[in-house]
Enzyme design. Structure first.
Site, PDB file in Angstrom:
ATOM      1  N   GLY A 207       0.935  -1.023   0.088  1.00  0.00           N
ATOM      2  CA  GLY A 207      -0.114   0.002   0.000  1.00  0.00           C
ATOM      3  C   GLY A 207       0.771   1.328  -0.113  1.00  0.00           C
ATOM      4  CG  ASN A 208      -0.336   4.795  -1.729  1.00  0.00           C
ATOM      5  OD1 ASN A 208      -0.880   5.353  -1.189  1.00  0.00           O
ATOM      6  ND2 ASN A 208      -0.472   3.977  -2.678  1.00  0.00           N
ATOM      7  CG  HIS A 209       2.720   6.663   3.710  1.00  0.00           C
ATOM      8  ND1 HIS A 209       2.445   5.949   5.022  1.00  0.00           N
ATOM      9  CD2 HIS A 209       4.195   6.360   3.584  1.00  0.00           C
ATOM     10  CE1 HIS A 209       3.778   5.320   5.287  1.00  0.00           C
ATOM     11  NE2 HIS A 209       4.620   5.675   4.350  1.00  0.00           N
ATOM     12  CB  ALA A 277      -1.744   7.153  -4.132  1.00  0.00           C
TER      13      ALA A 277
END
Ligand code: CTP
Length: 403
Positions: A207-209, A277
């Protein structure tokens, strides 16, 4: 505040009907013209006399009285807004299925004005899949659903199902009227937001932030300007469902689901803004069982996800506006311009992590590049203000002037 506005209030059978007494009073004080319609069950909870006195108009309850027929078509056309509050489980089910066995339902079915509903029921009823399905049907009809709150319920239990408070309903009506007259009224906007999670195994993901805050701010801004907004939202726990009233939310987890949702929505979309994102890679095969720790390292075989923005760019018509984001740490301008061209977007919004933008922050600093070769730079601002700048810029500078 509501001078000249005509509001039809449909009251259905629920204990929360007592709040409508206060709501009608507030609306009349704010200069709205209010016509109350009650279902037969509603009369068990609050009297027509009370509401007639406060609204200064006879309360309508029956399709016909004596030889007089209540003209439900005229009522539905008279109003600027039909608010059904409290919305009981029963009336909800009837609305979702087109039933027509009382005056309120016949007005609802013939109404040409926008519809807002404020459900009230016990938590178990609210959580029932049949209710969820009916609520989703109302949202798909384009109605504004004011999500109920957590709190004390008529049953004595504590849970979700408490009707929105009258003061909050007034705020929502105000926001609705503010947005209705504006430049996106009648337009459909599709927005992606948040990260995607690509499963490695049942307990782990890539995943990402991303917090989803930029996409959320854009959704609220477009809603405020009168658009019908669909938000395809990745796993972003900071975004609260109850703040998304009037927005159709499609919750997704992985890039593939986000892709499918966007492809389904795009044909009827006027403006698509891809603020999510999206993970660029996913594990080739997600393991069905938890991967156990072993001696040495672990290699994951990753494959590319579909590029949603590029895929919409490939099918978009001249009448549709497509907006992408570019998150960069270096060679910002050339990377952003390359994305604009490669993905066939009309505008690309550049966030530079080295220039004030940050994941999860409430502020952002952007530059917008257009297909026509223009560049629009902005100072660091709150994401709400940035959302306004983005929408102003794309509306004022779209080359085809189709929106
Ligand atoms: N995007 C998308 N689908 C993907 C990847 C990105 O729709 N699978 C969209 C994003 O929502 C954004 C734009 O493409 O609007 C650019 O995303 P970004 O992550 O900046 O660029 P990438 O194309 O992923 O390229 P790179 O990671 O190499 O910078």
């Amino acid at each position: 505040m509501f001078a000249g506005k005509k509001i039809l209030i449909g009251v259905s059978g629920s204990i929360a009907a007592y709040k409508i007494v206060h709501l009608v009073r507030l609306l009349v004080k704010a200069k709205a013209e209010v016509q109350v319609i009650m279902t037969p069950a509603a009369k068990e909870f609050v009297t027509p006399l009370t509401l007639a006195t406060l609204s200064k108009k006879e309360v309508l309850t029956d399709l016909a009285t004596g030889n007089t027929w209540a003209n439900h078509v005229a009522l539905g056309r008279w109003a600027d807004l039909l608010l059904i509050a409290p919305l009981s489980c029963n009336t909800l089910a009837k609305m979702a299925n087109g039933h027509c066995d009382n005056l309120l339902l016949s007005v609802y079915l013939s109404a040409t004005c926008p519809v807002m509903v404020s459900p009230a029921m016990d938590e178990d009823m609210w959580q029932h899949p049949a209710t969820k399905k009916n609520i989703n049907t109302l949202k798909a009809f384009g109605h504004i659903v004011l999500a109920p709150h957590h709190g004390e319920l008529a049953s004595g239990l504590i849970g979700e199902g408490r009707m929105e408070e009258p003061e909050q309903i007034i705020r929502q009506i105000e926001a609705f009227f503010a947005g209705q007259s504006s430049d996106l009224s009648g337009k459909k906007v599709l927005i992606t937001a948040g990260p995607t999670h690509e499963a490695i195994d049942p307990v782990r993901f890539i995943g990402n932030h991303s917090s989803g805050k930029m996409g959320y701010a854009l959704a609220i801004e477009c809603r405020r300007r009168g658009a019908a907004v669909t938000l395809v939202l990745g796993p972003a726990p900071g975004i609260r469902k109850q703040d998304l009233a009037g927005i159709t939310v499609i919750n997704v987890v992985a890039a593939e689901e986000m892709y499918q949702a966007c492809r389904e929505q795009f044909a009827t979309t006027d403006i698509a803004i891809m603020a999510a994102a999206v993970a660029d890679y996913r594990p080739d095969q997600a393991s069905n069982t938890k991967i156990k720790k072993q001696e040495g390292g672990l290699e994951l075989q990753l494959v590319k996800t579909k590029d949603i923005l590029a895929s919409l760019g490939a099918i978009k018509s001249e009448k549709q506006l497509l907006v992408g984001f570019a998150l960069e740490t270096n060679n910002e301008e050339s990377n952003a311009l390359e994305k604009l061209q490669k993905k066939n977007a009309d505008f690309i919004v550049l966030n530079s992590l080295s220039d004030g933008a940050a994941f999860g922050a409430d502020t952002n600093k952007i530059t917008i590049y257009s297909k026509a070769g223009e560049k629009f730079s902005f100072d660091t601002k709150s994401k709400d203000e940035i959302a306004r700048d983005i929408i102003d810029t794309i509306l004022q500078n779209n080359a085809n002037q189709t929106i």
